[in-house]
Design a protein around this motif. Structure first.
Motif, short mmCIF file in Angstrom:
data_model
loop_
_atom_site.label_atom_id
_atom_site.label_comp_id
_atom_site.label_asym_id
_atom_site.label_seq_id
_atom_site.Cartn_x
_atom_site.Cartn_y
_atom_site.Cartn_z
N SER A 93 0.84 -1.18 0.00
CA SER A 93 0.00 0.00 0.00
C SER A 93 0.89 1.24 0.00
CB SER A 93 -0.94 0.02 1.20
OG SER A 93 -0.26 0.42 2.37
N SER A 94 0.29 2.34 -0.40
CA SER A 94 0.96 3.63 -0.26
C SER A 94 0.13 4.44 0.74
CB SER A 94 1.07 4.35 -1.59
OG SER A 94 -0.19 4.54 -2.17
N THR A 95 0.70 5.46 1.28
CA THR A 95 0.06 6.21 2.36
C THR A 95 -1.37 6.56 2.01
OG1 THR A 95 2.20 7.12 2.96
CG2 THR A 95 0.25 8.26 3.80
N ALA A 96 -2.26 6.21 2.92
CA ALA A 96 -3.68 6.52 2.78
C ALA A 96 -4.34 5.83 1.58
CB ALA A 96 -3.90 8.03 2.69
N SER A 97 -3.78 4.73 1.12
CA SER A 97 -4.44 4.03 0.01
C SER A 97 -4.73 2.59 0.42
CB SER A 97 -3.58 4.07 -1.25
OG SER A 97 -2.58 3.09 -1.19
N LYS A 98 -5.38 1.91 -0.48
CA LYS A 98 -5.83 0.56 -0.18
C LYS A 98 -4.68 -0.44 -0.17
CE LYS A 98 -6.91 0.21 -5.07
NZ LYS A 98 -8.01 0.21 -6.06
N LEU A 99 -4.93 -1.55 0.48
CA LEU A 99 -3.97 -2.65 0.58
C LEU A 99 -4.25 -3.60 -0.59
CD1 LEU A 99 -1.83 -3.45 2.70
CD2 LEU A 99 -3.59 -4.79 3.83
N THR A 100 -3.26 -3.81 -1.44
CA THR A 100 -3.42 -4.66 -2.63
C THR A 100 -2.61 -5.92 -2.45
OG1 THR A 100 -3.70 -2.70 -4.01
CG2 THR A 100 -3.18 -4.76 -5.13
N TYR B 48 -13.52 -0.05 0.61
CA TYR B 48 -13.02 0.20 1.95
C TYR B 48 -13.49 1.55 2.47
CZ TYR B 48 -8.84 3.04 0.67
OH TYR B 48 -7.97 4.01 0.21
N ASN B 100 0.11 3.98 8.01
CA ASN B 100 -0.08 2.58 7.54
C ASN B 100 0.18 1.55 8.63
OD1 ASN B 100 -0.92 3.03 4.93
ND2 ASN B 100 1.16 3.25 4.19
#
Lengths: 111, 114
Positions: A93-100, B48, B100
């Protein structure tokens, strides 16, 4: 027609040996990486994580290595045990983005 | 022992019926994810939420799927009408996003649409 499932790469390792599971990621903006373990019938379980300002992190029997130059992540399991048999996923993931998630690797531990 | 709780664990339904899956995130977590896992596609992110607001639902078929967070302790994923191709395991995960952190997964809901 015939359905074709995901062909999960499989790593077969003898009990007691070390395992290395590899993962390539595509997003150069990703700055956080996680390894998950999924056993049959269960949800993915967190193993270890690493942030992009590091290239190595160690846990109990596990080590994650990050090579940002070639966008490659690996999970090393020391002294592999039968209980380590599972499917292993890397996630980014990148900051403030979804987990792929990646497609996963099946680890089979033989006695 | 804090954990993500999903209900039901298993659901078999007929094509055309409405299906609602529920998730109780870990108390205090401000981010909730819905994933679908199939043999064909692996783990796909459907939607999400952060602080109960939907951030990304681009992975979700909009015509039949909807995801909501009525309050901080409940997330729902609804399929109406359901189709056989929706058969999969649906996972909910929650986490804290401040620089994160990892997402914690529930046990999943195994959905079979016949």
């Amino acid at each position: 027609g015939e359905s074709v499932g995901l062909h999960l790469p499989t790593l077969s390792v003898q009990e007691g040996d070390n395992s290395i599971i590899n993962c390539a990621y595509s997003n150069s903006a990703s700055d956080y990486f996680i390894w998950y373990k999924q056993e049959s019938g269960k949800g993915p379980q967190f193993i270890i994580d690493i942030r992009s300002n590091m290239d190595k992190r160690q846990g109990q029997r596990v080590t994650v290595l990050l090579n940002k130059t070639v966008k490659h992540l690996s999970l090393q399991i020391a002294a592999t045990q039968p209980g380590d048999s599972a499917v292993y996923f890397c996630a980014e993931s990148s900051t403030a983005s979804k987990l792929t998630f990646g497609t996963g690797t099946r680890l089979q531990v033989t006695l | 022992d804090a954990r993500v709780t999903q209900t039901p664990r298993h659901k078999v339904t007929e094509m055309g019926q409405e299906v609602t899956m529920r998730c109780q995130p870990i108390l205090g977590h401000n981010t909730v994810f819905w994933y679908r896992q199939t043999m064909m596609q692996g783990l796909e992110l459907l939607a999400y939420f952060r602080n109960r607001a939907p951030l990304d639902d681009s992975g979700m078929p909009k015509d039949r799927f909807s995801a909501e967070m009525p309050d901080a302790t409940l997330a729902t994923l609804k399929i109406q009408p359901s189709e056989p191709r929706d058969s999969a395991v649906y996972f909910c995960a929650s986490g804290l996003v401040s620089g994160n952190t990892e997402a914690f997964f529930g046990q999943g809901t195994r959905l079979t649409v016949v």
